[in-house]
Write a protein that holds these residues in place. Structure first.
Motif, PDB file in Angstrom:
ATOM      1  N   GLY A   8     -43.949  83.008 -56.570  1.00 18.02           N
ATOM      2  CA  GLY A   8     -44.805  83.561 -55.525  1.00 18.02           C
ATOM      3  C   GLY A   8     -44.350  84.958 -55.150  1.00 18.02           C
ATOM      4  O   GLY A   8     -43.423  85.519 -55.740  1.00 18.02           O
ATOM      5  N   TYR A  16     -47.353  81.132 -47.016  1.00 19.47           N
ATOM      6  CA  TYR A  16     -47.097  79.852 -47.672  1.00 19.47           C
ATOM      7  C   TYR A  16     -46.575  78.825 -46.665  1.00 19.47           C
ATOM      8  O   TYR A  16     -47.008  77.671 -46.644  1.00 19.47           O
ATOM      9  N   SER A  79     -50.551  82.574 -57.787  1.00 23.86           N
ATOM     10  CA  SER A  79     -49.675  82.344 -56.633  1.00 23.86           C
ATOM     11  C   SER A  79     -50.390  82.695 -55.334  1.00 23.86           C
ATOM     12  O   SER A  79     -49.775  83.100 -54.355  1.00 23.86           O
TER      13      SER A  79
END
Length: 92
Positions: A8, A16, A79
């Protein structure tokens, strides 16, 4: 439920974590290779690999850690936040 995200973008770490909280998940996020990563991963319920941004060494470490345990491994080339949401919706 515990989630580990491998790969990511650094600038997306807060996003996230926010997404994981919405799904009642506690998240550990590793965007860069850290010393003793295999010990820091722990024993999560779900491990997510963002393969486009994770180094080969990080992927190998994560896959080796998930084998033989109860950890579910999901891979995503993207991602993005939407990719994470899709994975969590299918798992939770």
């Amino acid at each position: 439920m515990s989630v580990v995200i491998i790969g990511g973008h650094e600038r997306m770490e807060a996003r996230y974590e926010e997404i994981c909280k919405k799904y009642h998940c506690k998240a550990k996020i590793f965007t860069k290779m850290k010393t003793d990563l295999n010990h820091k991963i722990g024993d999560p319920d779900l491990m997510i690999l963002f393969t486009s941004t994770a180094s080969h060494k990080m992927v190998q470490c994560a896959v080796a850690k998930s084998e033989g345990g109860h950890t579910v491994l999901r891979r995503s080339h993207s991602s993005s936040a939407n990719a994470l949401i899709r994975i969590l919706e299918n798992f939770v």
